[in-house]
Write an enzyme that holds these catalytic residues in place. Structure first.
Site: not given
Ligand code: NAD
Length: 264
Positions: A146, A159
């Site tokens: 991120s 985070y």
């Molecule tokens: P999201 O909540 O849709 O996806 C997160 C995923 O992680 C989900 O599928 C959830 O089930 C899984 N997860 C959480 N705990 C878990 C566990 N104990 N075991 C297995 N799976 C688990 O959110 P997203 O935005 O798609 O996030 C995906 C990645 O992208 C993350 O690492 C997040 O930090 C990163 N990210 C997101 C953004 C954003 O703006 N959405 C920005 C930067 C980075």
């Protein structure tokens, strides 16, 4: 067993791939011809049904349940895929959690969970998948970090700590694999409209008594100069590029895709 992989049928694993960015990456890699397994916490039957619905074709995305807070379950996930396919050739460490709170009020259990899922899980998947990847003689490790891995933000101690840590892990693994056809890189998205961000929009709407549209505009205005969300498909395209032969010498990068946020 394949030797040096088969570009048309690479074996891929996307952790937390049953929603948001992970699902978009899984769909893209499957469309590119890879044999993609998606991991999540949901029970096997429900998870597979969700994957079938998302892919639009039964079996296009395979599902494996594993709670990434538990190193033993990670071990089971990786070993079973390695046994079945000989190697995981594309490993996308995507699963992640967010919680926003001042450090004095930050729940200790949430800190521990975020360290386990956002950081330690990637240590485990990489250490367990790398030996077979080395034997296969080809590999791509992509860690979804991120911009919070590059800069700090009040309220995001866990985070920030885990995403900075994930970028550090990426660099060390990139150096340990630098002389091989295996690469390790991090992708650093800005705001992408997923469930993880929707919860922050809702919290802001409640805190500042805004409707959803105003809260979304305010959130983007806080730090995304483009004024637009990055899309899940744009992140997936970057992941697909990092999997390509053209990206062979992209190593140890923390690649931003953030609407110019970190340009400021
Ligand atoms: P999201 O909540 O849709 O996806 C997160 C995923 O992680 C989900 O599928 C959830 O089930 C899984 N997860 C959480 N705990 C878990 C566990 N104990 N075991 C297995 N799976 C688990 O959110 P997203 O935005 O798609 O996030 C995906 C990645 O992208 C993350 O690492 C997040 O930090 C990163 N990210 C997101 C953004 C954003 O703006 N959405 C920005 C930067 C980075």
């Amino acid at each position: 067993m394949q030797k040096n992989g088969d570009a048309a049928r690479r074996i891929a694993l996307v952790t937390g791939g049953n929603s948001g960015i992970g699902l978009a990456i899984a769909q893209r890699l499957a469309r590119d011809g890879m044999c993609v397994t998606v991991n999540g916490r949901e029970a096997q039957g429900a998870g597979q049904a969700m994957c079938d619905a998302a892919a639009g074709a039964p079996g296009m995305l395979r599902y494996r349940q594993a709670d990434l807070r538990d190193p033993a379950q990670i071990d089971g996930l990786i070993q079973s895929l390695v046994q079945e396919h000989g190697a995981i050739e594309v490993l996308v460490n995507n699963a992640g959690l967010q919680h926003v709170s001042a450090i004095e009020a930050f729940p200790v259990a949430v800190w521990d969970e975020m360290l386990a899922v956002n950081l330690s899980a990637s240590f485990h998947t990489i250490r367990l998948a790398l030996p077979a990847m080395r034997r296969r003689g080809w590999g791509r490790i992509i860690n979804i970090a991120s911009i919070s891995g590059l800069r700090g933000r009040a309220g995001k101690c866990a985070y920030n700590a885990t995403k900075h840590g994930l970028i550090g892990l990426t660099k060390a693994v990139a150096l340990e694999t630098a002389a091989t056809p295996i690469t390790c890189n991090a992708i650093c998205p800005g705001w992408v409209h997923t469930a993880l961000v929707q919860r922050q929009v809702e919290a802001l709407a409640e805190k500042e008594a805004l409707d959803m549209e105003a809260a979304t505009a305010r959130l983007l205005g806080l730090r995304q100069p483009s004024g637009r969300f990055v899309t899940k498909d744009q992140v997936a395209s970057l992941a697909a590029y990092l999997c390509s032969e053209d990206a062979q010498e992209v190593r140890g990068a923390a690649w931003t895709i953030d609407g110019a946020t970190t340009a400021a």
